[in-house]
Scaffold this motif. Structure first.
Motif, PDB file in Angstrom:
ATOM      1  N   ILE A   8      -7.243   4.178   0.223  1.00 35.07           N
ATOM      2  CA  ILE A   8      -7.405   2.854  -0.729  1.00 35.07           C
ATOM      3  C   ILE A   8      -6.527   3.055  -1.828  1.00 35.07           C
ATOM      4  CG2 ILE A   8      -9.397   2.027  -2.213  1.00 35.07           C
ATOM      5  CD1 ILE A   8     -11.341   2.946  -0.070  1.00 35.07           C
ATOM      6  N   THR A   9      -6.501   4.216  -2.512  1.00 31.08           N
ATOM      7  CA  THR A   9      -5.740   4.455  -3.766  1.00 31.08           C
ATOM      8  C   THR A   9      -4.301   4.293  -3.394  1.00 31.08           C
ATOM      9  OG1 THR A   9      -5.934   6.837  -3.450  1.00 31.08           O
ATOM     10  CG2 THR A   9      -7.237   6.221  -4.896  1.00 31.08           C
ATOM     11  N   ALA A  10      -3.801   4.694  -2.121  1.00 40.44           N
ATOM     12  CA  ALA A  10      -2.488   4.441  -1.684  1.00 40.44           C
ATOM     13  C   ALA A  10      -2.212   2.835  -1.819  1.00 40.44           C
ATOM     14  CB  ALA A  10      -2.338   4.842  -0.283  1.00 40.44           C
ATOM     15  N   LEU A  11      -2.919   1.971  -1.680  1.00 44.55           N
ATOM     16  CA  LEU A  11      -2.913   0.442  -1.527  1.00 44.55           C
ATOM     17  C   LEU A  11      -2.386   0.219  -2.962  1.00 44.55           C
ATOM     18  CD1 LEU A  11      -5.675  -0.885   0.621  1.00 44.55           C
ATOM     19  CD2 LEU A  11      -3.443  -1.095   1.030  1.00 44.55           C
ATOM     20  N   VAL A  12      -2.869   0.835  -4.084  1.00 40.98           N
ATOM     21  CA  VAL A  12      -2.677   0.379  -5.238  1.00 40.98           C
ATOM     22  C   VAL A  12      -1.172   0.488  -5.598  1.00 40.98           C
ATOM     23  CG1 VAL A  12      -3.086   0.913  -7.940  1.00 40.98           C
ATOM     24  CG2 VAL A  12      -4.966   0.833  -6.249  1.00 40.98           C
ATOM     25  N   GLY A  13      -0.569  -0.489  -6.363  1.00 45.55           N
ATOM     26  CA  GLY A  13       0.880  -0.349  -6.505  1.00 45.55           C
ATOM     27  C   GLY A  13       1.944  -0.888  -5.667  1.00 45.55           C
ATOM     28  N   ARG A  14       1.281  -1.227  -4.321  1.00 48.45           N
ATOM     29  CA  ARG A  14       2.058  -1.797  -3.215  1.00 48.45           C
ATOM     30  C   ARG A  14       2.257  -3.121  -3.420  1.00 48.45           C
ATOM     31  NH1 ARG A  14       1.147   1.723   2.221  1.00 48.45           N
ATOM     32  NH2 ARG A  14       1.121   3.534   1.122  1.00 48.45           N
ATOM     33  N   GLU A  15       3.609  -3.527  -3.120  1.00 46.89           N
ATOM     34  CA  GLU A  15       3.904  -4.909  -3.295  1.00 46.89           C
ATOM     35  C   GLU A  15       3.529  -5.746  -1.992  1.00 46.89           C
ATOM     36  OE1 GLU A  15       8.193  -5.060  -3.462  1.00 46.89           O
ATOM     37  OE2 GLU A  15       8.345  -4.800  -5.521  1.00 46.89           O
ATOM     38  N   VAL A  16       3.101  -6.898  -2.423  1.00 44.92           N
ATOM     39  CA  VAL A  16       2.500  -7.715  -1.226  1.00 44.92           C
ATOM     40  C   VAL A  16       3.387  -9.106  -0.946  1.00 44.92           C
ATOM     41  CG1 VAL A  16       0.349  -9.239  -0.685  1.00 44.92           C
ATOM     42  CG2 VAL A  16       0.110  -7.107  -2.114  1.00 44.92           C
ATOM     43  N   TYR A  17       3.527  -9.006   0.317  1.00 43.44           N
ATOM     44  CA  TYR A  17       4.793 -10.069   0.773  1.00 43.44           C
ATOM     45  C   TYR A  17       3.794 -11.171   1.931  1.00 43.44           C
ATOM     46  CZ  TYR A  17       8.341  -7.851  -1.420  1.00 43.44           C
ATOM     47  OH  TYR A  17       9.405  -7.103  -2.306  1.00 43.44           O
ATOM     48  N   SER A  18       4.193 -12.391   2.086  1.00 41.93           N
ATOM     49  CA  SER A  18       3.554 -13.280   3.037  1.00 41.93           C
ATOM     50  C   SER A  18       4.473 -13.007   4.143  1.00 41.93           C
ATOM     51  CB  SER A  18       3.966 -14.789   2.794  1.00 41.93           C
ATOM     52  OG  SER A  18       5.364 -15.146   2.776  1.00 41.93           O
ATOM     53  N   ASN A  19       4.040 -13.341   5.399  1.00 40.06           N
ATOM     54  CA  ASN A  19       4.540 -13.365   6.507  1.00 40.06           C
ATOM     55  C   ASN A  19       6.007 -13.733   6.806  1.00 40.06           C
ATOM     56  OD1 ASN A  19       2.666 -11.908   7.877  1.00 40.06           O
ATOM     57  ND2 ASN A  19       1.680 -13.595   8.916  1.00 40.06           N
ATOM     58  N   ASN A  20       6.363 -14.965   5.829  1.00 37.06           N
ATOM     59  CA  ASN A  20       7.345 -15.478   5.654  1.00 37.06           C
ATOM     60  C   ASN A  20       8.506 -14.670   4.660  1.00 37.06           C
ATOM     61  OD1 ASN A  20       6.816 -17.243   7.589  1.00 37.06           O
ATOM     62  ND2 ASN A  20       6.055 -18.730   6.099  1.00 37.06           N
TER      63      ASN A  20
END
Length: 96
Positions: A8-20
């Motif tokens: 869960i804490t590994a998710l924090v700080g990750r960039e989020v992109y759409s499928n496109n």
């Protein structure tokens, strides 16, 4: 509780992109359902200003339902539904 706090804490700080491949934002926090022991949402900050312009106040974040997440790796990929915030007239910019 079998929710892995390291994952869960590994998710924090990750960039989020759409499928496109459109940058959406960065994971700032996660929303948990402690009863079901699962992640239910991702709180995003540092949003793509072009994508959210006119829909979200500058400096604010958004909560993305975790069901939109398609893959988690070096980045988080979500369904392209977020791009539908743009109206049809904004979807394609004419070439100059």
């Amino acid at each position: 509780m079998n929710v892995d706090s390291q994952e869960i804490t590994a998710l924090v700080g990750r960039e989020v992109y759409s499928n496109n491949g459109v940058f959406v934002g960065e994971v700032e926090d996660v929303r948990l359902d402690l009863g079901a022991e699962q992640v239910t949402g991702l709180a995003l900050a540092d949003l793509n200003t072009e994508l959210f312009q006119g829909n979200i106040e500058r400096g604010k974040g958004v909560m993305i339902p975790y069901r939109w997440v398609r893959a988690v790796g070096d980045v988080v990929l979500i369904n392209d539904i977020i791009e539908r915030l743009k109206g049809p007239e904004e979807a394609e910019e004419p070439l100059a």
